[in-house]
Design a protein around this motif. Structure first.
Motif, PDB file in Angstrom:
ATOM      1  N   ILE A 131      -5.819  16.749  29.588  1.00  0.00           N
ATOM      2  CA  ILE A 131      -5.095  17.132  30.802  1.00  0.00           C
ATOM      3  C   ILE A 131      -4.491  15.860  31.362  1.00  0.00           C
ATOM      4  N   TYR A 132      -3.188  15.878  31.627  1.00  0.00           N
ATOM      5  CA  TYR A 132      -2.520  14.684  32.156  1.00  0.00           C
ATOM      6  C   TYR A 132      -1.604  15.100  33.300  1.00  0.00           C
ATOM      7  N   GLY A 133      -1.814  14.495  34.445  1.00  0.00           N
ATOM      8  CA  GLY A 133      -0.990  14.814  35.605  1.00  0.00           C
ATOM      9  C   GLY A 133      -1.122  16.253  36.065  1.00  0.00           C
ATOM     10  N   GLY A 134      -2.266  16.881  35.754  1.00  0.00           N
ATOM     11  CA  GLY A 134      -2.483  18.260  36.179  1.00  0.00           C
ATOM     12  C   GLY A 134      -2.047  19.297  35.162  1.00  0.00           C
ATOM     13  N   GLY A 135      -1.482  18.855  34.031  1.00  0.00           N
ATOM     14  CA  GLY A 135      -1.023  19.791  33.016  1.00  0.00           C
ATOM     15  C   GLY A 135      -1.832  19.673  31.730  1.00  0.00           C
ATOM     16  N   TYR A 136      -2.168  20.817  31.129  1.00  0.00           N
ATOM     17  CA  TYR A 136      -2.828  20.797  29.828  1.00  0.00           C
ATOM     18  C   TYR A 136      -1.847  20.293  28.780  1.00  0.00           C
ATOM     19  N   LYS A 137      -2.333  19.491  27.841  1.00  0.00           N
ATOM     20  CA  LYS A 137      -1.486  18.968  26.786  1.00  0.00           C
ATOM     21  C   LYS A 137      -2.212  18.994  25.449  1.00  0.00           C
ATOM     22  N   PRO A 138      -1.473  18.999  24.356  1.00  0.00           N
ATOM     23  CA  PRO A 138      -2.118  18.857  23.055  1.00  0.00           C
ATOM     24  C   PRO A 138      -2.625  17.431  22.885  1.00  0.00           C
ATOM     25  N   TYR A 139      -3.589  17.269  22.021  1.00  0.00           N
ATOM     26  CA  TYR A 139      -4.062  15.921  21.701  1.00  0.00           C
ATOM     27  C   TYR A 139      -4.566  15.929  20.267  1.00  0.00           C
ATOM     28  N   PHE A 140      -4.703  14.750  19.698  1.00  0.00           N
ATOM     29  CA  PHE A 140      -5.184  14.632  18.334  1.00  0.00           C
ATOM     30  C   PHE A 140      -6.566  13.985  18.330  1.00  0.00           C
ATOM     31  N   ALA A 141      -7.393  14.408  17.409  1.00  0.00           N
ATOM     32  CA  ALA A 141      -8.664  13.754  17.134  1.00  0.00           C
ATOM     33  C   ALA A 141      -8.587  13.173  15.720  1.00  0.00           C
ATOM     34  N   ILE A 142      -9.298  12.070  15.502  1.00  0.00           N
ATOM     35  CA  ILE A 142      -9.306  11.443  14.184  1.00  0.00           C
ATOM     36  C   ILE A 142     -10.497  11.982  13.408  1.00  0.00           C
ATOM     37  N   GLU A 143     -10.205  12.704  12.343  1.00  0.00           N
ATOM     38  CA  GLU A 143     -11.244  13.299  11.502  1.00  0.00           C
ATOM     39  C   GLU A 143     -10.936  12.969  10.046  1.00  0.00           C
ATOM     40  N   GLY A 144     -11.862  12.296   9.382  1.00  0.00           N
ATOM     41  CA  GLY A 144     -11.650  11.919   7.998  1.00  0.00           C
ATOM     42  C   GLY A 144     -10.458  11.002   7.804  1.00  0.00           C
ATOM     43  N   GLY A 145     -10.204  10.164   8.817  1.00  0.00           N
ATOM     44  CA  GLY A 145      -9.088   9.231   8.729  1.00  0.00           C
ATOM     45  C   GLY A 145      -7.735   9.846   8.988  1.00  0.00           C
ATOM     46  N   LYS A 146      -7.705  11.120   9.402  1.00  0.00           N
ATOM     47  CA  LYS A 146      -6.444  11.797   9.677  1.00  0.00           C
ATOM     48  C   LYS A 146      -6.396  12.269  11.129  1.00  0.00           C
ATOM     49  N   ALA A 147      -5.179  12.400  11.663  1.00  0.00           N
ATOM     50  CA  ALA A 147      -4.975  12.919  13.012  1.00  0.00           C
ATOM     51  C   ALA A 147      -4.940  14.439  12.957  1.00  0.00           C
ATOM     52  N   LYS A 150      -5.476  19.162  18.310  1.00  0.00           N
ATOM     53  CA  LYS A 150      -6.415  19.926  19.127  1.00  0.00           C
ATOM     54  C   LYS A 150      -5.690  20.405  20.394  1.00  0.00           C
ATOM     55  N   GLY A 151      -6.330  21.341  21.076  1.00  0.00           N
ATOM     56  CA  GLY A 151      -5.841  21.746  22.400  1.00  0.00           C
ATOM     57  C   GLY A 151      -4.635  22.649  22.393  1.00  0.00           C
ATOM     58  N   VAL A 152      -4.332  23.269  21.240  1.00  0.00           N
ATOM     59  CA  VAL A 152      -3.205  24.196  21.189  1.00  0.00           C
ATOM     60  C   VAL A 152      -3.706  25.592  20.807  1.00  0.00           C
ATOM     61  N   PRO A 153      -3.102  26.621  21.352  1.00  0.00           N
ATOM     62  CA  PRO A 153      -2.012  26.562  22.325  1.00  0.00           C
ATOM     63  C   PRO A 153      -2.489  26.016  23.670  1.00  0.00           C
ATOM     64  N   ARG A 194      -6.923  19.520  42.560  1.00  0.00           N
ATOM     65  CA  ARG A 194      -7.200  20.097  41.247  1.00  0.00           C
ATOM     66  C   ARG A 194      -7.609  18.991  40.280  1.00  0.00           C
ATOM     67  N   LEU A 195      -8.166  19.396  39.146  1.00  0.00           N
ATOM     68  CA  LEU A 195      -8.421  18.456  38.068  1.00  0.00           C
ATOM     69  C   LEU A 195      -7.076  18.019  37.498  1.00  0.00           C
ATOM     70  N   ARG A 196      -6.764  16.748  37.588  1.00  0.00           N
ATOM     71  CA  ARG A 196      -5.455  16.265  37.174  1.00  0.00           C
ATOM     72  C   ARG A 196      -5.502  15.468  35.877  1.00  0.00           C
ATOM     73  N   TYR A 197      -6.653  14.925  35.535  1.00  0.00           N
ATOM     74  CA  TYR A 197      -6.748  14.123  34.325  1.00  0.00           C
ATOM     75  C   TYR A 197      -8.074  14.414  33.619  1.00  0.00           C
ATOM     76  N   ASN A 198      -8.015  14.583  32.319  1.00  0.00           N
ATOM     77  CA  ASN A 198      -9.222  14.750  31.514  1.00  0.00           C
ATOM     78  C   ASN A 198      -9.062  13.896  30.267  1.00  0.00           C
ATOM     79  N   GLN A 199      -9.718  12.723  30.257  1.00  0.00           N
ATOM     80  CA  GLN A 199      -9.618  11.809  29.132  1.00  0.00           C
ATOM     81  C   GLN A 199     -10.722  12.128  28.134  1.00  0.00           C
ATOM     82  N   VAL A 200     -10.320  12.397  26.882  1.00  0.00           N
ATOM     83  CA  VAL A 200     -11.287  12.825  25.866  1.00  0.00           C
ATOM     84  C   VAL A 200     -11.588  11.730  24.843  1.00  0.00           C
ATOM     85  N   HIS A 201     -10.818  10.630  24.859  1.00  0.00           N
ATOM     86  CA  HIS A 201     -11.055   9.517  23.941  1.00  0.00           C
ATOM     87  C   HIS A 201     -11.074   8.203  24.717  1.00  0.00           C
ATOM     88  N   PRO A 202     -11.803   7.192  24.234  1.00  0.00           N
ATOM     89  CA  PRO A 202     -11.672   5.843  24.796  1.00  0.00           C
ATOM     90  C   PRO A 202     -10.259   5.314  24.564  1.00  0.00           C
TER      91      PRO A 202
END
Length: 265
Positions: A131-147, A150-153, A194-202
């Protein structure tokens, strides 16, 4: 209360997109700010059909042209200088993840000859947010060396924008209260709790994700037979500092290693 109205007024040009989280609305005309089909910002004050075989620019507000008129955004200036049509597919607050997804979304529609990805250095850090600026957004996680996407739709934000409640609505008219809230550093909470930011990775993971996304751009270059240019841009404080921010330099290096053309401003 005037400040709240200004914030509310700034929400009128965005549309929900299940892949991207948000993008510019279609067919919107304001003085100096014009949007056409597919949420493309126009390079002049009228809506024109998008050109195929043109240059496609994606990026955040630096590319979309926040705060400047249609003809003053850099994609519009590029069009004027080169005489080649430029489609501006950018939107404010995008991370590098959203830029690459936006390019993939528009490539089959616009079939450009050249893709320009305009990255503000800090956009790499936005890869870390769901979540960035109050909006849900897609994001990538690194799994097995690949991006891995996540987060879609991306969900629609169901909270009523700026739902103030009786206390905020009443005291929002008070300059004294407003100044006290600002002095306490609580203005963002005051105008919108509202919740405006949700950081899921360092932070560092965002850099690694950007590098993996350069692989994705290199794949587009090969598969589509197009020219891909990565432009790294900076805020004023970063331009004045030295060296370049730690979260920008590796991304520039990764793009070059993948055989992409790079303009590091």
């Amino acid at each position: 209360q005037q400040a709240l109205d200004l914030i509310r007024a700034n929400t009128g040009v965005m549309s929900h997109d299940p892949l991207l989280g948000w993008r510019l609305k279609e067919n919107v005309v304001f003085p100096g700010f014009t949007i056409g089909a597919h949420g493309l910002r126009m390079n002049q004050g009228e809506i024109r059909p998008p050109a195929t075989g043109a240059i496609l620019a994606v990026g955040d507000s630096f590319t979309a042209g926040s705060g400047v008129r249609d003809e003053e955004a850099w994609p519009a200036r590029l069009e004027a200088l080169t005489g080649q049509p430029v489609s501006n597919g950018a939107a404010g607050a995008y991370g590098v993840d959203q830029m690459v997804l936006r390019a993939e979304q528009l490539l089959p529609i616009l079939q450009p000859r050249t893709l320009i990805v305009g990255i503000l250095s800090q956009d790499t850090l936005r890869n870390n947010f769901a979540i960035y600026g109050g909006g849900y957004k897609p994001y990538f996680a690194i799994e097995g060396g690949k991006a891995v996407l996540k987060g879609v739709p991306a969900p629609v934000v169901d909270a009523v924008p700026l739902k103030m409640g009786p206390v905020r609505r009443l005291l929002g008219h008070s300059y004294l209260v407003n100044d006290a809230v600002k002095a306490a550093g609580l203005q963002q909470w005051w105008v919108d709790n509202r919740l405006r930011y949700n950081q899921v990775h360092p932070d560092k993971v965002g850099v690694d994700i950007s590098c993996l996304l350069m692989d994705r751009l290199a794949g587009l270059k090969k598969a589509q037979g197009i020219r891909v240019i990565v432009v790294m841009m900076y805020g004023a404080s970063e331009v004045e500092g030295s060296p370049a921010p730690w979260f920008a330099t590796p991304v520039v290096a990764c793009a070059k290693e993948r055989g992409l053309e790079v303009l590091d401003t």
